[in-house]
Design a protein around this motif. Structure first.
Motif, PDB file in Angstrom:
ATOM      1  N   ALA A  52       0.822  -1.215   0.000  1.00 33.12           N
ATOM      2  CA  ALA A  52       0.000   0.000   0.000  1.00 33.12           C
ATOM      3  C   ALA A  52       0.858   1.269   0.000  1.00 33.12           C
ATOM      4  O   ALA A  52       0.345   2.367  -0.218  1.00 33.12           O
ATOM      5  CB  ALA A  52      -0.909  -0.010   1.225  1.00 33.12           C
ATOM      6  N   ILE A  53       2.167   1.121   0.232  1.00 32.70           N
ATOM      7  CA  ILE A  53       2.988   2.325   0.433  1.00 32.70           C
ATOM      8  C   ILE A  53       3.535   2.970  -0.855  1.00 32.70           C
ATOM      9  O   ILE A  53       3.438   4.187  -1.018  1.00 32.70           O
ATOM     10  CB  ILE A  53       4.142   2.036   1.430  1.00 32.70           C
ATOM     11  CG1 ILE A  53       3.557   1.585   2.779  1.00 32.70           C
ATOM     12  CG2 ILE A  53       5.024   3.279   1.609  1.00 32.70           C
ATOM     13  CD1 ILE A  53       4.597   1.079   3.765  1.00 32.70           C
ATOM     14  N   PRO A  54       4.129   2.215  -1.801  1.00 29.47           N
ATOM     15  CA  PRO A  54       4.755   2.887  -2.959  1.00 29.47           C
ATOM     16  C   PRO A  54       3.790   3.828  -3.672  1.00 29.47           C
ATOM     17  O   PRO A  54       2.631   3.484  -3.909  1.00 29.47           O
ATOM     18  CB  PRO A  54       5.178   1.723  -3.855  1.00 29.47           C
ATOM     19  CG  PRO A  54       5.368   0.582  -2.924  1.00 29.47           C
ATOM     20  CD  PRO A  54       4.298   0.753  -1.868  1.00 29.47           C
ATOM     21  N   ASP A  55       4.291   5.022  -4.014  1.00 32.29           N
ATOM     22  CA  ASP A  55       3.439   6.093  -4.497  1.00 32.29           C
ATOM     23  C   ASP A  55       3.991   6.659  -5.814  1.00 32.29           C
ATOM     24  O   ASP A  55       5.133   7.134  -5.857  1.00 32.29           O
ATOM     25  CB  ASP A  55       3.409   7.192  -3.417  1.00 32.29           C
ATOM     26  CG  ASP A  55       2.444   8.315  -3.762  1.00 32.29           C
ATOM     27  OD1 ASP A  55       2.001   8.397  -4.932  1.00 32.29           O
ATOM     28  OD2 ASP A  55       2.153   9.114  -2.854  1.00 32.29           O
ATOM     29  N   PRO A  56       3.178   6.619  -6.886  1.00 35.56           N
ATOM     30  CA  PRO A  56       3.640   7.147  -8.182  1.00 35.56           C
ATOM     31  C   PRO A  56       4.137   8.591  -8.111  1.00 35.56           C
ATOM     32  O   PRO A  56       5.041   8.967  -8.862  1.00 35.56           O
ATOM     33  CB  PRO A  56       2.392   7.041  -9.065  1.00 35.56           C
ATOM     34  CG  PRO A  56       1.606   5.920  -8.480  1.00 35.56           C
ATOM     35  CD  PRO A  56       1.847   5.998  -6.992  1.00 35.56           C
ATOM     36  N   VAL A  57       3.579   9.384  -7.203  1.00 32.83           N
ATOM     37  CA  VAL A  57       4.025  10.783  -7.089  1.00 32.83           C
ATOM     38  C   VAL A  57       5.503  10.843  -6.699  1.00 32.83           C
ATOM     39  O   VAL A  57       6.291  11.615  -7.251  1.00 32.83           O
ATOM     40  CB  VAL A  57       3.160  11.543  -6.048  1.00 32.83           C
ATOM     41  CG1 VAL A  57       3.705  12.940  -5.799  1.00 32.83           C
ATOM     42  CG2 VAL A  57       1.710  11.592  -6.519  1.00 32.83           C
ATOM     43  N   ASN A  58       5.895   9.984  -5.761  1.00 31.78           N
ATOM     44  CA  ASN A  58       7.306   9.947  -5.363  1.00 31.78           C
ATOM     45  C   ASN A  58       8.193   9.456  -6.496  1.00 31.78           C
ATOM     46  O   ASN A  58       9.274   9.989  -6.723  1.00 31.78           O
ATOM     47  CB  ASN A  58       7.493   9.022  -4.156  1.00 31.78           C
ATOM     48  CG  ASN A  58       6.877   9.601  -2.908  1.00 31.78           C
ATOM     49  OD1 ASN A  58       6.701  10.812  -2.805  1.00 31.78           O
ATOM     50  ND2 ASN A  58       6.541   8.745  -1.961  1.00 31.78           N
ATOM     51  N   LEU A  59       7.731   8.414  -7.198  1.00 39.88           N
ATOM     52  CA  LEU A  59       8.536   7.848  -8.286  1.00 39.88           C
ATOM     53  C   LEU A  59       8.846   8.931  -9.310  1.00 39.88           C
ATOM     54  O   LEU A  59       9.968   9.078  -9.784  1.00 39.88           O
ATOM     55  CB  LEU A  59       7.792   6.688  -8.958  1.00 39.88           C
ATOM     56  CG  LEU A  59       7.509   5.476  -8.052  1.00 39.88           C
ATOM     57  CD1 LEU A  59       6.580   4.494  -8.745  1.00 39.88           C
ATOM     58  CD2 LEU A  59       8.810   4.779  -7.664  1.00 39.88           C
ATOM     59  N   ARG A  60       7.828   9.718  -9.628  1.00 46.21           N
ATOM     60  CA  ARG A  60       7.978  10.787 -10.597  1.00 46.21           C
ATOM     61  C   ARG A  60       8.993  11.837 -10.112  1.00 46.21           C
ATOM     62  O   ARG A  60       9.860  12.275 -10.866  1.00 46.21           O
ATOM     63  CB  ARG A  60       6.607  11.436 -10.821  1.00 46.21           C
ATOM     64  CG  ARG A  60       6.562  12.402 -11.956  1.00 46.21           C
ATOM     65  CD  ARG A  60       5.189  13.090 -12.003  1.00 46.21           C
ATOM     66  NE  ARG A  60       5.209  14.078 -13.049  1.00 46.21           N
ATOM     67  CZ  ARG A  60       4.854  13.831 -14.304  1.00 46.21           C
ATOM     68  NH1 ARG A  60       4.403  12.649 -14.644  1.00 46.21           N
ATOM     69  NH2 ARG A  60       4.956  14.769 -15.214  1.00 46.21           N
TER      70      ARG A  60
END
Ligand SMILES: [Zn+2]
Length: 762
Positions: A52-60
């Motif tokens: 539930a943690i990984p976030d596309p906003v951070n990846l970007r």
């Protein structure tokens, strides 16, 4: 790939009750292999929290930062990125440091390519900045277009077009009566690893080599070119290493086999074995077209021709080419970032996870799209640690430097820590970039069942089925035969690809014998920006995983794998699939030899019958092949017997594990798990031989290696297979014996592990 996807969808809707084999796809209620029921339940809960943690906003945002400037080995931003990654690992509470090595990294000093006849032309060798693409104008920091580890050279000679520059292309040239001796060859990119092209050219007597990107392969023939579309523009060039790593070893050419630490003994440059024999330069199709257009001589065979608006002739000449290359042969630092999470029960058993951080230029796709997933995994794991998760084994996260020149950072770290790694490393998991699409799994076959299990627990972000189901259905759609489709439907696990090379798992799997995986999503978006200045944030966010949902899927997939390996009471290796794979390889090798015998017998007969004389066109002369000796029969019996005994012990181990699964959590059993897991860690090492493969002793694994003439492409059972392919039959026969001995030892180890397990509860 989109029309193909539509087909896949219809297929699932029509046959909703399709059987998925023994383990129902998507079912995540079953107990995890290697876990007691209680541990399995707790693991499932932690993994669900993790995903539930990984976030596309951070990846970007990580990608925007890491790809903001060129960051090749030795550049200021390469070091800056390593320090930025270190700061993040530490901020998340991980025990992290940078480990530095000093490696040979050549950069261009002189690059001249000109046509002297029949007309004059000077190649641009330059990728232009594009107004719409904000990082394409960082000229002062971009590496020029070149192939790293080409030797210096100044040559003038007629040009010959050699198709993809594979060994069989030269056989075709022989039939056309054309020699490349003393010539400069021009080859298309792809179909083999780029370093194989100058190697084979030099073996045939060429004195220089050009490699160009053919528009049929990754240019305008496939889609609009960048920046309008994703494909290679006329002046786009693929940089890349041409180090002859497969015949020698990857990593620093001056310190083969040992870490490139400050006090390491270094070879003088002229004794480095992995440099090319002739100068080689990559060029764009813009620069290649005038050279190819001026060629005369016979027309190229139909399948050699590309889609430039010219007749494709082979030469030699009248195109006369001058190629002059000189390099700065400097020693440069590489910065590996290493973060450790200590194990709570078995700190001496290590799960290692890596992706490189260096690029040829800005490298948004290669490697940053994989690196950002790794960072998000590390952040998520650190959050779980704060919530009380205690991994059983030690987890090591690594951001490698110097992968692009040829696996410098990962190889030097592996060689420096070889003894510890042999003693402690259980599994290495690699990624190297990510795109949108189907999950692809490569690795050691003792991990085939394991990674299939993980894939059943990950949801595809766009299609909303498990990534396992989607991979299975895509494979069925692409399968050529009814037998293949049947196997895909009925076999419990999808077969995973054997690993060749081309990325950072190489030292871990091939040199140290550590069970490894290489994972990615992809296959839906085409691109022609590989290793060019246009592989950047603008390209990635317009033409690939634009909303980073497959980046999130990758972080979920790899992070789940790391956790599941780190927490299992018994390492979740399975040997039934390994034994099945070995049986398949044995049959393949027998068929390879039989086909070769048949092919040579047939050709000899055609020569005797006068077929080549009869089909010879006197106005377009060709040269008949010469008679060859038919290959002898080889004795595969030792390998068949070894495969049988491996199958028996693998089944025994599987039964023992199933039987004892419920008691794995008992105190009496727990005390004995250390010894069992040590045996399991040893299982991949048993498939290696300390003497290594013939003529390339750095490569120790007897089942997997990169091919000497395919580079990244794998050769399974390489000693035997290459012995047959390269007509060294006596050597192939000796290799069968060595492989069989290793398989018998493996079988004995698995048998002992089975008994250990059965005795554990008593
Ligand atoms: Zn890469």
């Amino acid at each position: 790939m989109r029309p193909f996807l539509a087909m896949v969808l219809i297929f699932t809707l029509v046959i909703p009750s399709l059987s998925f084999g023994a383990d129902q796809a998507g079912s995540n209620q079953a107990g995890l292999v290697g876990y007691s029921p209680r541990a399995s339940q707790s693991e499932r809960e932690w993994e669900t929290k993790f995903r539930a943690i990984p976030d596309p906003v951070n990846l970007r945002e990580y990608m925007r930062r890491l790809s903001a400037r060129p960051h090749h080995v030795g550049s200021p931003y390469d070091k800056d990125n390593a320090e930025w990654i270190l700061v993040h690992f530490k901020e998340w509470g991980l025990d992290a440091h940078i480990e530095t090595f000093d490696v040979l990294f050549p950069t261009p000093k002189v690059r001249v390519l000109e046509m002297l006849a029949p007309t004059k032309f000077t190649a641009k060798l330059e990728e232009p900045a594009l107004a719409i693409d904000p990082t394409s104008n960082q000229k002062s920091e971009q590496l020029p277009t070149y192939n790293a580890y080409s030797i210096d050279g100044d040559v003038t000679a007629p040009l010959v077009f050699v198709n993809y520059g594979l060994p069989e292309d030269y056989e075709k040239l022989d039939r056309l009566g054309i020699s490349v001796k003393g010539a400069i060859v021009i080859a298309k990119y792809l179909r083999s690893w780029r370093g194989v092209k100058p190697k084979v050219a030099a073996e045939h007597g060429a004195i220089g080599c050009l490699i160009y990107s053919e528009p049929q392969d990754d240019g305008y023939s496939r889609d609009n070119v960048f920046p309008l579309g994703p494909m290679r523009p006329p002046d786009g060039v693929q940089r890349g290493s041409v180090m002859d790593f497969a015949s020698a070893s990857p990593g620093d050419p001056l310190t083969p086999g040992v870490g490139a630490t400050p006090d390491a003994k270094r070879l003088p440059l002229n004794e480095a074995k992995s440099l090319t024999k002739i100068p080689v330069l990559p060029i764009s199709y813009g620069d290649a077209q005038p050279l190819l257009a001026a060629l005369a001589g016979p027309m190229a065979p139909e399948e050699w021709r590309g889609t430039l608006p010219i007749p494709y002739h082979v030469g030699p000449g009248p195109t006369q080419v001058h190629l002059k290359l000189a390099f700065n042969w400097d020693i440069k630092p590489v910065y590996d970032v290493i973060a450790k999470i200590p194990g709570s029960v078995a700190p001496d058993e290590w799960i290692i996870r890596g992706n490189h951080h260096d690029a040829w230029v800005n490298g948004a796709e290669d490697p940053v799209s994989g690196q950002v997933a790794l960072l998000e995994e590390a952040r998520a794991l650190s959050l779980l640690l704060k919530q009380g998760w205690k991994p059983r084994r030690t987890i090591i996260y690594t951001a490698w430097d110097g992968e692009e020149p040829m696996l410098l950072g990962s190889t030097e770290w592996a060689e420096t820590h070889a003894d510890e790694l042999r003693a402690h490393a259980a599994v290495y998991i690699n990624t190297d970039g990510n795109d949108r699409g189907i999950f692809s799994m490569g690795g050691s076959h003792s991990l085939e069942q394991f990674i299939n299990g993980v894939a059943r627990d990950i949801e595809d972000p766009e299609i909303k089925m498990t990534v396992w189901q989607r991979a299975q259905l895509s494979a069925i759609a692409e399968a050529k035969s009814a037998d293949d489709k049947k196997e895909l439907r009925e076999r419990a696990d999808l077969r995973i690809e054997a690993l060749g090379s081309g990325t950072d798992f190489t030292a871990y799997l091939d040199h140290l014998g550590i069970a490894s995986l290489n994972l990615a999503y992809g296959g839906e978006d085409e691109g022609g920006i590989y290793h060019s200045v246009y592989d950047d944030f603008y390209w990635y966010t317009h033409f690939s995983d634009t909303d980073f949902v497959y980046g999130r899927a990758l972080a979920q997939t790899v992070g789940t794998s790391v956790m599941r390996l780190a927490d299992a009471e018994v390492l979740p290796f399975d040997f039934v699939n390994l034994a099945d794979t070995v049986e398949t390889y044995t049959k393949n090798l027998e068929k390879l030899l039989a086909d070769k015998q048949e092919e040579i017998r047939e050709r000899n007969q055609e020569i005797d019958e006068g077929m080549f004389k009869a089909t010879f066109d006197p106005r377009h002369p060709t040269v008949a092949p010469v008679r060859e000796e038919v290959p002898p029969h080889l004795n595969f019996a030792p390998m068949q017997n070894a495969a049988d005994s491996l199958t028996r012990s693998a089944k025994h181990y599987q039964q023992a594990l199933e039987q004892e699964q419920a008691s794995l959590g008992d105190a009496a059993v727990a005390a004995k798990l250390g010894a069992l897991n040590r045996e399991l860690i040893e299982s991949e090492r048993r498939l290696t031989n300390p003497d290594g493969l013939p003529r390339r002793s750095w490569y120790k694994h007897l089942l997997y290696a990169p091919g000497v003439y395919s580079g990244y492409g794998v050769k399974t059972v390489p000693g035997v297979r290459e012995g047959i392919e390269q007509k060294r039959y006596a050597e192939a026969e000796q290799e069968i014996v060595r492989v069989s001995k290793a398989l018998e030892d493996e079988s004995a180890l698995i048998e002992s592990a089975a008994r250990e397990l059965e005795g554990a509860g008593r």
